[in-house]
Design a protein around this motif. Structure first.
Motif, PDB file in Angstrom:
ATOM      1  N   ASN A  39      45.425  32.369  44.512  1.00  0.00           N
ATOM      2  CA  ASN A  39      44.900  32.509  45.861  1.00  0.00           C
ATOM      3  C   ASN A  39      43.856  33.611  45.835  1.00  0.00           C
ATOM      4  OD1 ASN A  39      44.894  33.770  48.711  1.00  0.00           O
ATOM      5  ND2 ASN A  39      45.937  31.805  48.974  1.00  0.00           N
ATOM      6  N   ARG A  50      39.964  32.531  52.075  1.00  0.00           N
ATOM      7  CA  ARG A  50      41.039  32.526  51.075  1.00  0.00           C
ATOM      8  C   ARG A  50      41.408  31.080  50.799  1.00  0.00           C
ATOM      9  NH1 ARG A  50      42.355  37.309  49.350  1.00  0.00           N
ATOM     10  NH2 ARG A  50      43.933  36.495  47.976  1.00  0.00           N
ATOM     11  N   GLU A  56      39.585  34.869  47.391  1.00  0.00           N
ATOM     12  CA  GLU A  56      38.509  34.721  48.365  1.00  0.00           C
ATOM     13  C   GLU A  56      37.360  33.958  47.707  1.00  0.00           C
ATOM     14  OE1 GLU A  56      37.506  38.603  49.727  1.00  0.00           O
ATOM     15  OE2 GLU A  56      39.494  38.941  50.565  1.00  0.00           O
ATOM     16  N   SER A 108      39.020  43.133  46.439  1.00  0.00           N
ATOM     17  CA  SER A 108      39.591  41.789  46.446  1.00  0.00           C
ATOM     18  C   SER A 108      40.985  41.819  45.831  1.00  0.00           C
ATOM     19  CB  SER A 108      38.681  40.848  45.645  1.00  0.00           C
ATOM     20  OG  SER A 108      39.253  39.568  45.570  1.00  0.00           O
TER      21      SER A 108
END
Length: 189
Positions: free
Chosen positions: A122, A138, A124, A95
């Motif tokens: 920002n 996202r 996930e 990630s």
């Protein structure tokens, strides 16, 4: 309390104890206003946080910042954040998190300050759909932090900040943090 949290709490307490035992003179990040209006170059400070964990779980956090003393006690600034996370226990365990923040600090005493910050990251975010199927999207996730900190000087311009913050907009389903309480240790020069 888990072993991981116990280690974190012990480390934080040792850092605070170490900081309290150090020199109480402050020269960095606190501009001495000998002139009525010092030039901007003398009021600027830079720094940030860096975290590194290697092994089955790799975590790297780079968070630089830049600030300026507006008055003798008040400063404001901006910062950026990039975090890399790789959990080798999962196939899709990688990630990337990125974003920015703006902050305000007010020095109550020479080494103790109040800190307020707005951050937007920002990342996930998982969503559970039909048949308990998890999908990731996202999304920009805000954070509104408030708290206090302690400044430990190193030499003429540098030092270390130790902060305890609370995330007032914490959302346990979307936040990048495990809980609303956040402890940070950073450096400035």
């Amino acid at each position: 309390m888990s072993l991981r949290k116990n280690k974190f709490v012990l480390s934080a307490l040792l850092a605070v104890f170490f900081a309290c035992c150090l020199n109480n003179e402050v020269h960095a990040q606190r501009v001495i206003y000998e002139e009525e209006n010092p030039p901007l170059s003398e009021r600027l400070y830079f720094g940030g946080n860096f975290s590194l964990q290697l092994g089955r779980i790799t975590y790297i956090d780079i968070s630089p910042l830049a600030g300026a003393m507006i008055t003798e006690k008040y400063s404001a600034g901006i910062g950026a954040t990039y975090q890399y996370y790789n959990n080798k226990n999962y196939i899709d365990g990688v990630s990337h998190v990125y974003g920015g923040r703006v902050f305000n600090r007010y020095n109550i005493f020479r080494q103790i300050f109040l800190h307020a910050e707005y951050e937007s990251l920002n990342l996930e975010v998982p969503y559970i759909g039909a048949n308990n199927e998890v999908t990731y999207y996202r999304e920009w996730v805000p954070g509104l932090f408030g708290g206090a900190g302690y400044f430990v000087p190193f030499g003429d311009r540098g030092g270390m900040n130790i902060m305890a913050l609370y995330n007032f907009s914490y959302d346990n389903k979307r936040s990048n943090y495990n809980e609303p309480y956040v402890f940070r240790v950073g450096f400035v020069f």
